[in-house]
Design an enzyme around this catalytic site. Structure first.
Site, PDB file in Angstrom:
ATOM      1  N   PHE A 440       0.887  -1.150   0.030  1.00 28.52           N
ATOM      2  CA  PHE A 440       0.022  -0.006  -0.025  1.00 28.52           C
ATOM      3  C   PHE A 440       0.786   1.374  -0.040  1.00 28.52           C
ATOM      4  O   PHE A 440       1.777   1.304   0.842  1.00 28.52           O
ATOM      5  CB  PHE A 440      -0.850   0.125   1.307  1.00 28.52           C
ATOM      6  CG  PHE A 440      -2.038  -0.974   1.299  1.00 28.52           C
ATOM      7  CD1 PHE A 440      -3.205  -0.806   0.867  1.00 28.52           C
ATOM      8  CD2 PHE A 440      -1.393  -2.076   1.928  1.00 28.52           C
ATOM      9  CE1 PHE A 440      -4.219  -2.015   0.879  1.00 28.52           C
ATOM     10  CE2 PHE A 440      -2.475  -3.194   2.004  1.00 28.52           C
ATOM     11  CZ  PHE A 440      -3.940  -3.020   1.721  1.00 28.52           C
ATOM     12  N   ASP A 441       0.578   2.225  -0.807  1.00 31.59           N
ATOM     13  CA  ASP A 441       1.197   3.456  -0.784  1.00 31.59           C
ATOM     14  C   ASP A 441       0.254   4.181   0.526  1.00 31.59           C
ATOM     15  O   ASP A 441      -0.804   3.800   1.005  1.00 31.59           O
ATOM     16  CB  ASP A 441       0.775   4.363  -1.921  1.00 31.59           C
ATOM     17  CG  ASP A 441       1.458   5.713  -1.799  1.00 31.59           C
ATOM     18  OD1 ASP A 441       2.636   5.992  -1.514  1.00 31.59           O
ATOM     19  OD2 ASP A 441       0.548   6.663  -1.853  1.00 31.59           O
ATOM     20  N   LYS A 442       1.241   5.063   1.254  1.00 32.38           N
ATOM     21  CA  LYS A 442       0.564   5.716   2.548  1.00 32.38           C
ATOM     22  C   LYS A 442      -0.729   6.890   2.228  1.00 32.38           C
ATOM     23  O   LYS A 442      -1.743   6.820   2.172  1.00 32.38           O
ATOM     24  CB  LYS A 442       1.519   6.110   3.477  1.00 32.38           C
ATOM     25  CG  LYS A 442       1.220   6.695   4.755  1.00 32.38           C
ATOM     26  CD  LYS A 442       2.382   7.329   5.421  1.00 32.38           C
ATOM     27  CE  LYS A 442       2.910   8.502   4.979  1.00 32.38           C
ATOM     28  NZ  LYS A 442       2.063   9.805   5.104  1.00 32.38           N
TER      29      LYS A 442
END
Length: 761
Positions: A440-442
């Site tokens: 996941f990107d933040k």
């Protein structure tokens, strides 16, 4: 080749690479299509289809067995490629064939003409059988006449398909059925031949009818948008066809009407049911934009509260919207095109079955040929040997195998589209169903993507107002989420204080930005940007402030004017409310490893990861570092990357499956992602993973049924099973796998509800 001149070319990367393909194509005077507007790599002019999936990710072609490139045959006036590529229809009996038929027969009796003809065949067969066996004293020609009528109805569509297949030098079951029926008639077994054609035609007609349900689920998407719109022209409101509505027109939408176009609200307040496009379960409140001129200049930066989509349903308030796209370019229109394109793309399992058929079919043909001469070895008439050979051919025809995967993919893609999830074909659908890890990107994925200023620490006697005025002057010219937060919150804190004008703004990718303000160079960026290259190191006082704020998990931006540090701005992004529950649901679905990757400092990344329930967080990653991180994860197994589809595009292209969130408002996300969650709702992810796992299970079931029936029928027909029962079982298995696949249209989001059996097929 499609009508626009786009050619789809498949190749095997184990034998030839893309560079060699490009050289060969260019040597023939052909050119590559320029990347579409909004592609993140416009310099790369290859429109690639990777792993069987259409993409604009020309610079990040993944290693796989089958690849496709798109090109245009006109080297001077290259038209953009059509979204509709030539490909396989769901019903492909031809092993390895590129052109297929889907038995989608229409006629003067409508789309069910084939079914009507099949029943007419059965009626004529029953009448002939009755005249032959139950009525005494009638001439033989009476029953034969009925059988001939049955032949006519039962073979009407089959003859056309058989001749078309022979023209293409393909030998399919349609041809086999005609040969067997003709052989039966020649040997005087009219009733058996008519029964053969009846069973075959009724099986195919029912199969086509069942598959039509999945196709209609996709076609229904196109009917969501209304045909007309009420457009303001001067002081009048006129009703126009939607294809005559121009960009910039003001459209009046009355209560409870469907919106006819994409645009933004300029007058009125309402709530809009966006479920037809985004899958959101609750209506979304809408209000007018604050500055129509600014919204008109850059529609891509519209707030969700003012953005509307064609095909959605207005609530109780009357509104006026200004259109931003023509009817052919709306988000709904693009989704319909992409879903239609997705059903033509082959999945890994389908490619395997194609390779299997290339070996299996010649072996069966050779076996049938040998069985024609069984009378030489066994004491039986040629008639029996002929029937046995025809029965084996019918029994071994891989109809159910050929349709086992495409029918499931078609149903899965249609079900996902109804829920506001765009899955671009069988490859991402199957891969999602088998992967165990997700990255996941933040920012904007696990967090709201709307950071706010929480701390302003000045150094060396700098006034807070001076620091903020300098930062706002530069950051209001950037569209980065952190820059927008500084510009928004900083301006609010400054109130009416004057703000200078910045110029010569340059972005330092993954680091920060530099500009000129009142003749002095301004540096704003991560603490790591300072002390590298030509940028001087931070002062001890600034370093101490940085360390203190990092302990609190803040995202930091240091501001420097000339050679003097002004201070540090601390920001905090709020985790999404649904993040923790979503990650729990994914674990229940069998996702054993989840990693957050971020450009933030490691401590800030760990702080957010802890709040959402993630054990792994990789921080301090530049865009190229994110790509390397995904490569490292992919070396351990299949990996999905979830991001916004724009800033994360390189990492998403490197992953096994790239998943973009909030794609309804982003053309780039729609084009670059393998899977696009149309709404900005992380909770759609467990539904997508659960559907993919169910689809993979259905495909496995279909393969077992199709191969099991063939494995039973081939020896059974050799040992004497009649051709009639063989056809019945053959067509029954084909119909069974289609009906089994249609169960996906009724898939419910059990994983999102936390049901314990979410992983069961």
């Amino acid at each position: 080749m499609d009508p626009s001149g786009a050619l789809r070319l498949e190749f095997d990367r184990t034998r030839i690479d893309q560079g060699q393909i490009e050289a060969l194509i260019q040597s023939q005077g052909l050119v590559f299509v320029a990347a579409a507007s909004g592609s993140r790599d416009a310099g790369m002019e290859t429109r690639a289809v990777v792993d069987g999936e259409p993409s604009l990710r020309g610079h990040a072609v993944r290693a796989a067995e089958d690849h496709t490139v798109g090109l245009v045959l006109n080297p001077t006036e290259a038209a953009p490629p059509s979204h509709v590529q030539e490909g396989e229809s769901p019903h492909d009996h031809a092993p390895g064939g590129e052109d297929t038929h889907d038995h989608a027969h229409g006629g003067f009796l409508g789309p069910n003409t084939e079914l009507v003809f099949a029943f007419a065949c059965g009626a004529a067969l029953a009448l002939g059988f009755g005249l032959e066996n139950l009525a005494s004293g009638l001439p033989v020609w009476a029953s034969i006449a009925c059988y001939i009528v049955a032949y006519g109805f039962g073979g009407f569509f089959t003859v056309g398909e058989a001749f078309e297949n022979l023209r293409r030098k393909r030998f399919e079951i349609d041809t086999l059925m005609l040969v067997a029926a003709a052989g039966a008639a020649a040997l005087g077994a009219w009733a058996e031949g008519a029964l053969l054609l009846f069973l075959f035609s009724i099986g195919h007609a029912l199969e086509h009818y069942a598959l039509g349900r999945a196709k209609r689920a996709i076609e229904a998407l196109a009917d969501l948008a209304p045909r007309t719109a009420h457009v303001k022209r001067g002081d009048q409101i006129i009703e126009l066809p939607v294809d005559q509505v121009e960009v910039g027109d003001t459209v009046v939408v009355r209560p409870n009407e469907r919106l006819p176009a994409d645009g933004f609200v300029v007058a009125g307040v309402t709530s809009v049911d966006q479920a037809p496009v985004t899958g959101e379960s609750m209506p979304v409140d809408k209000q007018p934009v604050a500055d129509p001129a600014l919204a008109r200049a850059d529609p891509s930066r519209l707030e969700p509260a003012s953005l509307v989509f064609a095909g959605t349903i207005n609530g109780a308030g009357a509104i006026e919207i200004e259109t931003t796209r023509k009817s052919s370019d709306t988000t709904l229109a693009k989704v319909v095109r992409m879903v239609s394109e997705a059903e033509t793309q082959k999945s890994p399992t389908q490619r395997f079955t194609d390779r299997f058929e290339r070996i299996f079919v010649p072996v069966v043909l050779a076996l049938a040929f040998l069985l024609l001469f069984a009378w030489v070895v066994v004491d039986e008439p040629f008639r029996d040997s002929f029937y046995r050979a025809m029965a084996v051919l019918v029994a071994a025809s891989p109809c159910a195998l050929a349709i086992a995967t495409p029918s499931a993919v078609l149903s899965g893609v249609a079900r996902a589209a109804r829920a506001g999830v765009l899955i671009k074909g069988g490859a991402p659908l199957e891969n999602l169903g088998s992967l165990k890890a997700i990255a996941f990107d933040k920012t904007g994925t696990l967090t709201e993507g709307r950071p706010r200023i929480t701390d302003v620490v000045t150094v060396r006697g700098t006034r807070q107002a001076d620091l903020l005025a300098t930062a706002v002057a530069v950051e209001r010219l950037s569209d980065h989420p952190l820059a927008e937060a500084i510009a928004r919150d900083g301006a609010e804190r400054l109130g009416s204080a004057p703000i200078a004008t910045a110029s010569d703004v340059r972005s330092l990718t993954g680091q920060g930005v530099t500009a000129l303000v009142e003749g002095e160079t301004i540096w704003i960026g991560k603490p790591e940007m300072f002390g590298r290259g030509d940028v001087g190191a931070l002062s001890d006082e600034t370093t101490a402030a940085v360390e203190q704020l990092r302990l609190q998990g803040r995202t930091l931006m240091v501001v420097r004017k000339g050679a003097r540090d002004l201070g540090v701005i601390g920001l905090l992004d709020t985790p999404r409310a649904a993040a923790r529950g979503t990650l729990t649901a994914l674990r229940n679905l069998g996702i054993s490893r989840m990693v957050m990757i971020s450009g933030d400092h490691q401590k800030a990344a760990q702080a957010i990861a802890g709040q959402v329930g993630l054990a792994e967080a990789w921080g301090d990653l530049m865009p190229e570092d994110k790509v390397e991180a995904i490569k490292k994860l992919r070396a351990e197994g299949k990996i999905a990357m979830v991001g916004d589809g724009v800033n994360d595009a390189p990492a998403m292209a490197t992953a096994t499956v790239g998943i973009a969130m909030g794609a309804a408002g982003s053309d780039v996300a729609l084009e670059t992602a393998d899977v696009a969650l149309m709404s900005d709702d992380l909770a759609q992810l467990p539904f997508t993973i659960g559907l993919s796992r169910r689809t993979r299970g259905i495909i496995l079931q279909n393969l077992i049924v199709s191969l099991g029936v063939v494995a039973f029928l081939v020896p059974a027909t050799i040992l004497g099973l009649g051709i009639g029962p063989a056809v019945a079982l053959h067509e029954g298995s084909t119909l069974l796998v289609v009906i089994n696949a249609l169960r996906l249209l009724a898939y419910r989001d059990l994983a999102r509800a936390g049901a314990p059996d979410a992983r069961r097929i």
